[in-house]
Structure formats: structure tokens, C-alpha cells
Motif scaffolding. Structure first.
Motif: not given
Lengths: 172, 409
Positions: A59-67, B153-154, B176-182
Motif C-alpha cells: 500500500e503506497l504512502i505518499v509523504e510531502k518533503w520540500r514540496g 502547476y503541472w 534557480w528558475i523556480r526559486g524553489d524546489y517545486v
């Protein structure tokens, strides 16, 4: 006289041009580049801790890390072992950044086929995050820096298990 | 000090100070347009007018839009759409205009290709026009980010990832272009800046350049004929308007322009009022969510052909093919070795090449919209992407052997 004046003017013009170029290129250019850099507050967006003892097999868990989404998949006994697995006691986990290595869409986990499928360009990864050859993704799903502390996983900190994988070239 | 006399009217007053009459002569009354043209020659002014409409509708949207990831979606979908008086009108004009402007750009481009209007002194017209195409593409992309829905977003995620350069793995550049990781708040605000200021500024500059490059070589005509403009202008000014091969840009050509624009804007506003939905992707009415990719991601229709060139290959090859396809059209005046400036139907194999290019690009566009799962369509995508890339060398070879046409007719 006129020729000489023209040469002197040319020299002054070129000197001004060169100074302006160095000034703008070096000064403003650097400032502009730094302005576009991610902010310190963004960069410091810290560490995520996940308790792996609650995970259920397949069962896949999805966490958020640095967006970014982080995939955590507890493997069943039948699923093939891989050097990329994070082993805690007798349990094996697949941990990866859940972004397709082609262009960064989030692949979906197909429970019955034990594989990740990316809807954007049709890429496939097996339950160890290895890309199926001949499709757009060029490399396996990336493994985020992690550290194991008991049954907990700390994302963002590079522990010995992660460094071993990195040295073995199993992730970038 | 220059000599100034008492002016009898405003025109004279201005003429003494900024050379108004000279300006009028150079830009309007003695800027000669050949008579031997058809309605396709109007597309340039239609584009200018559509750009104007996009600027005006944009100004009104700008007054309520909020470039903040927490507020952007609601400022568009709630504030502008249901609170602001006639806010929906500006949004639908802006959305429909952004889509239609590309249709007209493509017609304008293919007209130029069909009539060989990029050769022999007209190279800079083509190059500045391609510069405008790139600038409009960047403008469309940055604008697409602003409602901050799922597709915004995508699309932002995928397009900025292109800059990682495949195996080069230049993620630092992407961040750098995004100014963020995402894509995040910094990303949205900087693309807002690009969309409402920097890129429009570049577009306006390029439009001035594009008009400027047209002034000396003059606009092409249906036969590609080399018109003696001095002789034709002298005839016209002598009152022999029938015998002359030219008309002045203003007021004669412009009045025809305005007639076609009238018809165009009837269609345009029909779309704005009754069929605006074609320019509004339903997926983008879901707020941006970094943890959920929509089931099927595709760009707006005008990017589909180049998107389809990216898709069927492995990552690195796809990126290289994509990069080539983006700049290939710039090289058109230099790949075409033919000595002729003539319509395609008089240039033998070039005519086949022209229609093949059109068919390939339309097919790529149709394939680009389909999900990536069907193996038949995936194979077709590969075939047509390869065909597109072969069109450049093909043009070079067929135009090298093209015979020089006798000019006379």
C-alpha cells in the motif's frame, strides 16, 4: 588633428563601454542572479519524519518533503528484493521521490501490477523504482536523502544507508 | 536654433516640432503596398489588433488578480468571475484572444512560407517574426501559470524541468528558475512579472522591429514580382492610380484591413460570448495540488506539435529533437537555396514540401492531444516526429535543384 581626436573619442567610448559592461555584468548581473535564487527560508524547509511501523504491505504512502511527494511502499514477501530497498528489521521498503525522472509528473501506483505508471508520457517503474527500458524515463526514481532512527525515517538528512546507496550509484 | 514660424493649426505646429508630415509620409501615405495581394496579407494587422485587445483586457484583469499561491486561484475564479462587474468579459476575451492569436500567427507564418516571403532581402522580416513567435509562446506559457490551477502547476513543473537538460541533470538551474524546489510562491510571482511586464515589453520592441524590417524590402505580392516601387509610386502620385501597381498603406490598404478586421472581430466575439469554453481547460478549474498529477497532461493546442516531438523519444533524444524543432524554423531563409521568390504552386517540388509540412504539423498536433497509452498512436507520433525533423534537409536538397523561374508574367 581631427583623426587624432576621433581616435581619442573612440578610446574614451571603448573605455566607457568596457567599464559599463564589467559593472553591469559583474554587479547587477550577480545581484539579479542572487535575487532569483531560492530564499533561505525556502532552502531551510527542513526535515520530514515518517513512522514506518504503520505502513501496510503493497500500500503506497505518499509523504510531502520540500514540496515534493515521497513514495513509501512496504514490500510484500513475494516482491523481489533490491539493493535500493530500505531494510528495517525484517521489513523491506521502497522509498523514492515520487516524480517521474522524465519530466517530473507523479506516477500512479498500480497495486495489482506492482508498478508505477506515469500518465504524462507513459513511463513505467517496477516496485523497486527501476524504470522499464525503452520508455521516456531515463533513470530509476530518485531516492531522497534519508536517515533511519528506529522505525522512523528522517527525510533530508543523509544517513549511512543512504550514503552507501549514493556511493554504489543506485541514485543521484 | 531651428527656424520656427507661427503655426496656423495643430498639424503645422506639430510638424515644425516633430516632423509629423515626414512621419506620415514614411509610415502611411507613401509606404507602398502592392495591389496584387489577397486577404491573407491582412493577418499582420489582425495580429496587431488582437495584441491590442489582449493588452486592454489584461489591464482590467491586472486590477484584481493576486500573484500569491494562496490567493491567485480565487482571485481569478471567484473575484474576477463573479464579483467584478464584467470581470468575466475581460477574462474570456483574454483567454479566447490568447488562443486565437496563435491561430492567426500560424496562418501568417504559413502565408509567408507559401509565398517565399522570407527570401532575398526579407530574411530579417522572417527572423523578427520568429522572435515574436517565441516571445508570444513565452507570454502564453507565463500567463497560463497565473490562475494557479492543476494544469498551471503541472505545466509549470514539466516545462521548467526541460531546463535540467536531460542527462545533464542541471537541477540547480531548474531550482534557480523556480526559486524553489517545486513551483511555489516565488515562482508564481516572477512569472507574473514576466507575463505583465518584461515579455510584453520585448513583444512591443519586436513588433516595432518587425514593422521596420518590412519598410525597405516592402511586403511581398502574390507572384513574388520585383516591383519598381519608385516608378509605381510616381504613377500613383501622378493620379494614374489604375495603371500603378501599388497603393499607399494608409488610407487605402488600411481601409481594406479594417474591413477584414470587422469580419474577424465578429467571429472573435462570437467565440468570446458563446464558445469561450474551448480556451478554458476544465482541469485548470481544480486548484493547484503538488501531490496529485492530473491523469492526462497536455499543453494548449498551439504547443501540441512540438510537445509531440518531445514525447515519443527517450529523454535525451526527445530533448534534442524538441530543441531542434523549436529553432528549426528560424533557419528557413538559409535552408531554402532556391533563387526564386514565387508562390509554392510555381516552385515544383517546394509545393509538395509546403503541404507536407502543413500535414505533418497538423498530424503532430492531433497526436499530441491523445493519451500516451495507445501503442499505435505512439508509433505514429514517432514516425511524424522523425518526418518533421527530415523536412529541413529535404528542403535544402529540393531547393538546391530548383530551376530559376523566368520572371515576366
Amino acid at each position: 588633428m581631427q583623426e587624432e581626436q576621433k581616435e581619442r573619442r573612440d578610446f574614451i567610448g571603448m573605455a566607457l563601454g568596457a567599464t559599463a559592461l564589467v559593472g553591469i555584468g559583474g554587479g547587477l548581473g550577480f545581484a539579479a542572479k542572487r535575487t532569483w535564487d531560492p530564499l533561505p527560508s525556502v532552502k531551510a524547509a527542513g526535515f520530514t519524519t515518517v513512522d514506518l511501523s504503520v505502513a501496510k504491505p503493497n500500500e503506497l504512502i505518499v509523504e510531502k518533503w520540500r514540496g515534493k511527494p515521497i513514495f513509501i511502499l512496504k514490500k510484500t514477501a513475494e516482491m523481489e528484493a533490491n539493493d535500493r530497498d530500505v531494510v528495517i528489521g525484517s521489513d523491506r521498503f521502497h522509498i523514492s521521490i515520487g516524480l517521474c525522472t522524465h519530466l517530473g509528473c507523479i506516477p500512479a501506483y498500480k497495486k495489482d501490477d506492482h508498478e508505477f505508471f506515469c500518465a504524462c508520457h507513459g513511463g513505467r517503474f517496477n516496485a523497486s523504482g527501476i524504470n522499464e527500458p525503452g520508455l521516456p524515463p531515463p533513470s530509476p526514481l530518485e531516492i531522497p536523502p534519508f536517515k533511519i532512527a528506529g522505525t522512523e525515517l528522517i527525510l533530508g538528512e543523509a544517513g549511512p544507508e543512504y550514503k552507501k546507496m549514493l556511493d554504489a550509484g543506485l541514485t543521484v | 536654433m531651428a527656424h520656427f514660424e507661427k503655426a496656423n493649426n495643430l498639424n503645422e505646429w506639430l510638424d515644425q516640432r516633430i516632423g509629423l508630415n515626414t512621419l506620415k509620409r514614411v509610415l502611411n501615405t507613401e509606404y507602398w503596398i502592392p495591389k496584387d495581394i489577397n486577404f491573407l496579407w491582412v493577418m499582420g494587422m489582425v495580429l496587431a489588433a488582437t495584441f491590442g485587445i489582449l493588452v486592454i483586457s489584461g489591464i482590467f484583469l491586472l486590477m484584481y488578480y493576486k500573484p500569491d499561491t494562496n490567493l491567485a486561484f480565487d482571485s481569478v475564479n471567484y473575484t474576477i468571475m463573479s464579483e467584478v462587474g464584467y470581470g468575466w468579459l475581460w477574462r474570456h476575451i483574454h483567454g479566447v484572444g490568447a488562443s486565437i492569436v496563435f491561430l492567426i500567427i500560424y496562418i501568417h507564418m504559413f502565408t509567408g512560407i507559401y509565398y517565399s516571403s522570407y527570401k532575398k532581402g526579407r530574411e530579417l522580416i522572417w527572423l523578427s517574426g520568429m522572435g515574436l513567435f517565441v516571445a508570444f509562446s513565452a507570454e502564453a506559457f507565463s500567463g497560463y501559470m497565473l490562475p494557479w490551477g492543476q494544469m498551471s502547476y503541472w505545466a509549470g513543473m514539466v516545462i521548467t524541468n526541460l531546463f535540467s537538460g536531460g542527462s545533464l541533470e542541471a537541477y540547480a538551474l531548474v531550482e534557480w528558475i523556480r526559486g524553489d524546489y517545486v513551483p511555489g510562491d516565488a515562482y508564481l510571482t516572477r512569472f507574473f512579472m514576466l507575463h505583465v511586464f518584461l515579455i510584453p515589453l520585448v513583444i512591443i520592441g519586436l513588433i516595432v522591429l518587425h514593422f521596420g524590417t518590412l519598410r525597405l524590402p516592402h511586403v511581398n505580392n502574390q507572384e513574388g514580382a520585383d516591383i519598381d516601387y519608385e516608378e509605381a509610386a510616381a504613377l500613383y502620385k501622378a493620379g494614374k492610380k489604375k495603371e500603378s501597381k501599388v497603393i499607399p498603406f494608409s488610407p487605402v490598404f488600411l481601409s481594406k484591413d479594417i474591413f477584414v478586421m470587422g469580419v474577424y472581430f465578429i467571429l472573435f466575439f462570437y467565440l468570446v460570448f458563446y464558445h469561450f469554453d474551448f480556451a478554458m481547460d476544465p482541469v485548470n478549474f481544480d486548484p493547484a495540488n503538488g501531490l496529485k498529477t492530473p491523469a492526462h497532461i497536455y499543453p494548449e493546442w498551439y504547443f501540441l506539435w512540438s510537445y509531440e516531438i518531445l514525447r515519443p523519444f527517450s529523454k535525451d533524444v526527445g530533448l534534442i529533437a524538441f530543441a531542434i524543432s523549436q529553432v528549426a524554423l528560424f533557419a528557413l531563409p538559409f535552408i531554402d537555396r532556391s533563387p526564386n521568390v514565387a508562390p509554392a504552386h510555381k516552385r515544383g517540388l517546394f509545393q509538395i514540401w509546403f503541404w507536407a509540412l502543413l500535414v505533418i504539423m497538423i498530424t503532430l498536433t492531433a497526436l499530441g492531444k491523445l493519451p500516451p497509452t495507445d501503442p499505435l498512436f505512439a508509433a505514429m507520433g514517432l514516425v511524424f516526429a522523425v518526418l518533421f525533423l527530415l523536412m529541413g534537409p529535404a528542403l535544402f536538397i529540393i531547393t538546391m535543384f530548383e530551376k530559376k523561374l523566368e520572371k515576366g508574367a
